[in-house]
Design a protein around this motif. Structure first.
Motif, mmCIF file in Angstrom:
data_model
loop_
_atom_site.group_PDB
_atom_site.id
_atom_site.type_symbol
_atom_site.label_atom_id
_atom_site.label_comp_id
_atom_site.label_asym_id
_atom_site.label_seq_id
_atom_site.Cartn_x
_atom_site.Cartn_y
_atom_site.Cartn_z
ATOM 1 N N PRO A 1 0.813 -1.214 0.000
ATOM 2 C CA PRO A 1 0.000 0.000 0.000
ATOM 3 C C PRO A 1 0.848 1.266 0.000
ATOM 4 O O PRO A 1 2.057 1.223 0.248
ATOM 5 C CB PRO A 1 -0.818 -0.126 1.295
ATOM 6 C CG PRO A 1 0.039 -0.964 2.194
ATOM 7 C CD PRO A 1 0.725 -1.946 1.285
ATOM 8 N N VAL A 2 0.200 2.394 -0.262
ATOM 9 C CA VAL A 2 0.879 3.682 -0.267
ATOM 10 C C VAL A 2 1.357 4.010 1.148
ATOM 11 O O VAL A 2 0.572 3.952 2.093
ATOM 12 C CB VAL A 2 -0.076 4.799 -0.754
ATOM 13 C CG1 VAL A 2 0.653 6.136 -0.784
ATOM 14 C CG2 VAL A 2 -0.638 4.466 -2.123
ATOM 15 N N PRO A 3 2.639 4.359 1.332
ATOM 16 C CA PRO A 3 3.115 4.759 2.663
ATOM 17 C C PRO A 3 2.336 5.969 3.173
ATOM 18 O O PRO A 3 1.914 6.830 2.397
ATOM 19 C CB PRO A 3 4.591 5.101 2.422
ATOM 20 C CG PRO A 3 4.964 4.336 1.192
ATOM 21 C CD PRO A 3 3.726 4.324 0.339
ATOM 22 N N GLU A 4 2.147 6.037 4.477
ATOM 23 C CA GLU A 4 1.366 7.116 5.077
ATOM 24 C C GLU A 4 1.864 8.498 4.657
ATOM 25 O O GLU A 4 1.076 9.393 4.377
ATOM 26 C CB GLU A 4 1.403 6.997 6.604
ATOM 27 C CG GLU A 4 0.648 5.807 7.174
ATOM 28 C CD GLU A 4 -0.855 6.023 7.201
ATOM 29 O OE1 GLU A 4 -1.275 7.160 6.929
ATOM 30 O OE2 GLU A 4 -1.587 5.072 7.482
ATOM 31 N N ASP A 5 3.190 8.677 4.596
ATOM 32 C CA ASP A 5 3.724 10.010 4.311
ATOM 33 C C ASP A 5 3.626 10.397 2.840
ATOM 34 O O ASP A 5 3.989 11.515 2.463
ATOM 35 C CB ASP A 5 5.180 10.108 4.782
ATOM 36 C CG ASP A 5 6.093 9.106 4.092
ATOM 37 O OD1 ASP A 5 5.571 8.203 3.387
ATOM 38 O OD2 ASP A 5 7.315 9.200 4.252
ATOM 39 N N GLU A 6 3.117 9.505 1.970
ATOM 40 C CA GLU A 6 2.978 9.820 0.556
ATOM 41 C C GLU A 6 1.523 9.945 0.125
ATOM 42 O O GLU A 6 1.246 10.254 -1.037
ATOM 43 C CB GLU A 6 3.674 8.742 -0.299
ATOM 44 C CG GLU A 6 5.187 8.690 -0.107
ATOM 45 C CD GLU A 6 5.848 7.687 -1.046
ATOM 46 O OE1 GLU A 6 5.315 7.463 -2.153
ATOM 47 O OE2 GLU A 6 6.893 7.120 -0.654
ATOM 48 N N ARG A 7 0.585 9.742 1.034
ATOM 49 C CA ARG A 7 -0.820 9.677 0.636
ATOM 50 C C ARG A 7 -1.413 11.017 0.234
ATOM 51 O O ARG A 7 -2.409 11.061 -0.478
ATOM 52 C CB ARG A 7 -1.651 9.042 1.756
ATOM 53 C CG ARG A 7 -1.300 7.573 1.917
ATOM 54 C CD ARG A 7 -2.207 6.805 2.823
ATOM 55 N NE ARG A 7 -1.738 5.427 2.899
ATOM 56 C CZ ARG A 7 -2.304 4.481 3.603
ATOM 57 N NH1 ARG A 7 -3.390 4.762 4.332
ATOM 58 N NH2 ARG A 7 -1.825 3.254 3.609
ATOM 59 N N ALA A 8 -0.789 12.106 0.657
ATOM 60 C CA ALA A 8 -1.297 13.416 0.250
ATOM 61 C C ALA A 8 -1.156 13.616 -1.257
ATOM 62 O O ALA A 8 -1.896 14.402 -1.859
ATOM 63 C CB ALA A 8 -0.557 14.521 0.998
#
Length: 206
Positions: free
Chosen positions: A102-109
């Motif tokens: 999944p998309v890492p938390e810090d890249e979801r923006a």
């Protein structure tokens, strides 16, 4: 009912669980909203869609550019996969995020969707940014190149199921190197070919 707000809630729910998709029945139960209302909400968001699985309808959240270029979002073995239908004798092309995560938390923006396939689409675009010609929608352009390259390119087999597909375009597609040619590397997979890598290759010189 505010269907735009419900569509955003669906996106948030999938993101909270690191998912590209979830069964319509599970989402209906989790959110306490009838499935028919969820189906209506999907029509209000381009990044949401519904496809069938062996266990019933599945709701997904993915960037829409691949679908605009001819890919289909399909559910296989519990995960979402992009499938470009076969063309003539050319079998279908598949793009999977099975080994990406999944998309890492810090890249979801900066991504639309949080699951593995959404991340794969994002990563392909980011990697192509090193060579792709400038475009207002680089993801759309990249998937147009993949689709056209697959449909009309020539094929060379490498063995063990791997193949190389080379295609030329009428205009430049890359700046590094400056070229109008692309190469797709695929692996044979369940009646189709799965994309492994892609990159520009130098133009043919006389």
């Amino acid at each position: 009912m505010n269907y735009l707000r419900l569509a955003d809630l669906l996106r948030q729910t999938l993101a909270e669980h690191d998912l590209d998709c979830a069964s319509l029945s599970w989402l209906s139960h989790t959110l306490g909203v009838p499935a028919v209302e969820l189906r209506t909400a999907v029509k209000y968001a381009l990044h949401l869609g519904i496809c069938e699985s062996g266990a019933g309808p599945v709701l997904y959240c993915l960037p829409r550019q691949p679908m605009a270029t001819g890919f289909e979002a399909v559910h296989r073995n519990g995960r979402m996969v992009l499938r470009l239908p076969g063309h003539g004798l050319r079998p279908p092309l598949l793009i999977s995020g099975q080994h990406v995560g999944p998309v890492p938390e810090d890249e979801r923006a900066g991504t639309l969707g949080a699951g593995e396939l959404a991340y794969t689409i994002c990563r392909l675009t980011l990697m192509a940014g090193n060579w792709l010609v400038a475009a207002s929608d680089p993801t759309r352009l990249l998937f147009e190149l993949i689709a056209e390259g697959w449909r009309h390119g020539s094929t060379s087999r490498l063995g063990r199921g791997f193949s190389i597909h080379r295609a030329s375009f009428t205009e430049a597609i890359a700046t590094e190197p400056a070229t109008n040619r692309i190469e797709l590397v695929t692996n044979r997979h369940r009646g189709g070919h799965q994309l492994v890598n892609l990159y520009p290759i130098p133009a043919v010189t006389a």
